[in-house]
Structure formats: structure tokens, C-alpha cells
Design an enzyme around this catalytic site. Structure first.
Site, mmCIF file in Angstrom:
data_model
loop_
_atom_site.group_PDB
_atom_site.id
_atom_site.type_symbol
_atom_site.label_atom_id
_atom_site.label_comp_id
_atom_site.label_asym_id
_atom_site.label_seq_id
_atom_site.Cartn_x
_atom_site.Cartn_y
_atom_site.Cartn_z
ATOM 1 N N ALA A 80 -22.298 0.068 90.206
ATOM 2 C CA ALA A 80 -22.259 -1.399 90.218
ATOM 3 C C ALA A 80 -23.498 -1.925 90.922
ATOM 4 C CB ALA A 80 -21.006 -1.910 90.934
ATOM 5 N N ASP A 122 -12.800 -6.164 97.658
ATOM 6 C CA ASP A 122 -11.943 -7.270 98.091
ATOM 7 C C ASP A 122 -12.613 -8.623 97.877
ATOM 8 O OD1 ASP A 122 -13.875 -6.986 100.077
ATOM 9 O OD2 ASP A 122 -12.454 -6.986 101.747
ATOM 10 N N SER A 149 -19.447 -10.992 93.135
ATOM 11 C CA SER A 149 -17.987 -10.869 93.143
ATOM 12 C C SER A 149 -17.369 -11.347 91.838
ATOM 13 C CB SER A 149 -17.400 -11.613 94.343
ATOM 14 O OG SER A 149 -17.780 -12.972 94.359
ATOM 15 N N LYS A 152 -17.665 -8.469 89.396
ATOM 16 C CA LYS A 152 -16.685 -7.432 89.728
ATOM 17 C C LYS A 152 -15.276 -7.875 89.321
ATOM 18 C CE LYS A 152 -16.951 -3.983 91.355
ATOM 19 N NZ LYS A 152 -17.109 -2.653 90.691
ATOM 20 N N PRO A 190 -26.272 -0.727 108.531
ATOM 21 C CA PRO A 190 -27.494 0.085 108.636
ATOM 22 C C PRO A 190 -28.754 -0.728 108.892
ATOM 23 C CG PRO A 190 -26.669 0.055 106.381
ATOM 24 C CD PRO A 190 -25.605 -0.540 107.235
ATOM 25 N N ARG A 271 -26.429 -16.996 105.049
ATOM 26 C CA ARG A 271 -26.468 -16.731 103.613
ATOM 27 C C ARG A 271 -25.759 -17.848 102.853
ATOM 28 N NH1 ARG A 271 -24.636 -10.961 102.487
ATOM 29 N NH2 ARG A 271 -22.543 -11.683 102.848
#
Length: 332
Positions: A80, A122, A149, A152, A190, A271
Site C-alpha cells: 500500500a 484504523d 485513508s 484504504k 523513527p 499537518r
């Protein structure tokens, strides 16, 4: 012994699943991955050659997908486009991979009557208020808020339709935010860890109040294997480890673990459309299928993740400068 075709198996969550399967079962694994910027062939180094095969290719390539699915006992579909910021910058790749790619795989699974498990997020449910006592469950209505999203969500609905209309033997899982080894440096945890390693102050969107429900990638992997083995065809299972933390707390924990002052970070531009809170109710997975997470101490899991990035700079360093340049151009 089964033969699993894992799409997106060179990405973060997919590569962790491949390692988990080869470490904990006798299954063979074939990975199909396009090796876009988020896929890293090095994440699959050292795997046993007699049980592991890598195929460089795209899930929208119907001929290739048909050939690989025909030879597999089950498909586990991780591939994805998955980064919200990138979907806001250029939505088109998300439509190609998440919608057309999933359709291509479903048609092959339909033709060859192959077991299919679809990995989702989610984020298809939108977000919750910070003080909302509720959590997402399998009955929560879809309310996606970004191109990522929404595509998805669309892929989830394709799977449901192919089960109902064509009898495809499929299950779906929607998981909360993952952390652990092999995650691209564009992602929140990360990015902050590698910033500290590089002597750069971590960056926090807005006030840092946004809440995510964190789960270690190895727990996600064990849950997917459980669903693949025992899940009821046509059903959806939510995967979570009760790991709700706001972004500010996570950054401060990272700094503390790495021996820095807890307030040594910078606030940056928030964002666009930043979801407030995600929270997973994984009761069904736990009660019906008997799954339990092993990494229930988030701080310990985070410390182990810090250690991994410290020890694997050669893996993440090639992508670091370009990632930070992209964020700097957006004031983030």
C-alpha cells in the site's frame, strides 16, 4: 507447511511479518514488492533461501499477480501507499496501488480460489475526540479524512464485495499505528529517533496532543497469523495493544531513553487534516481467536526500537537527508 504470497513484504510492516513467519512457522514465503522509496530489499537480507523468494514487481501487473497467486496457498496483502503527508502532496499513487492493486489481487484470488487476507488501518474510521470514552470497533462506520485513508477504506470495501459477490475466501484486519524495526524514517517514531542520533532536535506537529494507539510490529504479525489460521471468512478483526499515547509524550519518552532533556524538541506546523485520536478495541480478536500482544510495555518496546536504529544506521541513513529536506520545505 503452507506457501504464503506476501505483497509489500519489503516495507516496514510487511518485512516484519515475513521475519515473524519464517521464525515461528515452517511456511514458505514469496514476497512481491515494487521497491518504491518505502520498500527496502535490505529489510529481507539473511532469510533462508530454501523458504524465501523475492519477486520485484507491481501488484497492478495482472499477469505477474496471476502467476504468483496460482502458486500460493494464501495471499497476505500488505502492499500500500501509506503515508498521509504524501497522499496530501500527490494522491494519484494511492489510487493506483490501494484501489487498482487490491482489485488485481482479488481477481487472481477469485480465479484460483486462494485464501486472501487484507491488511488495513484504523484510519479508515476517521478520528475520535480526545476525551471520547469510545474506541474503534468492527461496527464503527467508515469516515476517512485523507486520500490515504479513503483509498484504504475503498480497498476494504472491495474485499467485502468480492467475498459477498464472488465467494472469495477473505478476511480483513484494521490495525493501529505500528512501531519497531525496518520503519522508514519519514514516519513519526523513527524520524524522531534518527534526528536525535544525528544531533537534530525532534519535530512535533502542533501542540503534540494527537493520540495514537501504538502496537509493536511483531504483535501485529502474530495477530495476522492468528487471523489467517483461525479467522472466520468474510469477517473483519481489529488489531490493537491498548497503547494510547499522545505525540508529545512519545517524543519526550524517546528523548529520555536517549539521554536527552525531555523538552529538547521543536514545535512545527501541524499537518493538514491531522486526525485527533485513534483507539482500537481488539476484544473480538482476543476473545474469539485467543490472541494476546506480547509487547505490553510501550516504554520497553520503544527502548528496543531505539537500540535497533542505533545499530542499523546503514539501513536508514540513505533516506534520511531527502526526508528531512522534504519536511523542511513544508515547514515541518
Amino acid at each position: 507447511m503452507a506457501h504464503l504470497l506476501v505483497t509489500g513484504g519489503a516495507g516496514f510492516i510487511g518485512s516484519n511479518f515475513v521475519h515473524h513467519v519464517l521464525d515461528h512457522t515452517d511456511h514458505r514465503v514469496t514476497v512481491l514488492d515494487a521497491l518504491t522509496y518505502a520498500g527496502n530489499r535490505a529489510s529481507l537480507d539473511g532469510l533462508p533461501e530454501d523458504r524465501f523468494t523475492f519477486v520485484h514487481g507491481d501488484i497492478t501487473d495482472a499477469e505477474l499477480v496471476d502467476r504468483l497467486v496460482a502458486d500460493a496457498d494464501a495471499v497476505v496483502h500488505y502492499a500500500a501507499e501509506s503515508h498521509n503527508d504524501n497522499s496530501l502532496d500527490n494522491p494519484r499513487p494511492f489510487l493506483d496501488t490501494n484501489i487498482i492493486g487490491t482489485y488485481t489481487l482479488l481477481e487472481a484470488a477469485r480465479k484460483h480460489e486462494t485464501r486472501f487476507h487484507h491488511i488495513s488501518t484504523d484510519e479508515v474510521y476517521g478520528d475520535l475526540e480526545l476525551d471520547d470514552p469510545e474506541r474503534f470497533s468492527e461496527s464503527t462506520p467508515y469516515n476517512p479524512s485523507s486520500p490515504y485513508s479513503s483509498t484504504k477504506a475503498g480497498s476494504d470495501l472491495l474485499v467485502r464485495a468480492w467475498v459477498r459477490s464472488f465467494g472469495v475466501q477473505a478476511t480483513i484486519s484494521n490495525c493501529s499505528n505500528n512501531y519497531g524495526p525496518f520503519q522508514h524514517v519519514e514516519k513519526f517514531i523513527p524520524r524522531q529517533i534518527t534526528n536525535v542520533i544525528r544531533g537534530i532536535r525532534p519535530k512535533l506537529y502542533g501542540a503534540g496532543e494527537n493520540v495514537r494507539d501504538w502496537i509493536h510490529a511483531d504483535d501485529h504479525s502474530s495477530a495476522v497469523l492468528t487471523i489467517l489460521d483461525r479467522g472466520q471468512i468474510g469477517e473483519t478483526y481489529l488489531i490493537g495493544a491498548d497503547g494510547e499515547k499522545n505525540n508529545k509524550d512519545v517524543v519526550e519518552q524517546i528523548l529520555t531513553i536517549m539521554g536527552q532533556p525531555a523538552d529538547a524538541y521543536d514545535h512545527v506546523t501541524d499537518r493538514a487534516g491531522h486526525d485527533l485520536r485513534y483507539a482500537i478495541d481488539s476484544t473480538r480478536l482476543r476473545t474469539e481467536l485467543g490472541w494476546q500482544p506480547q509487547y505490553q510495555d510501550f516504554e520497553a518496546g520503544l527502548a528496543a526500537t531505539v537500540d535497533w536504529y542505533r545499530e542499523h544506521e546503514a539501513w536508514w541513513a540513505p533516506a534520511k537527508d531527502a526526508t528531512e529536506a522534504f519536511y523542511a520545505s513544508k515547514g515541518q
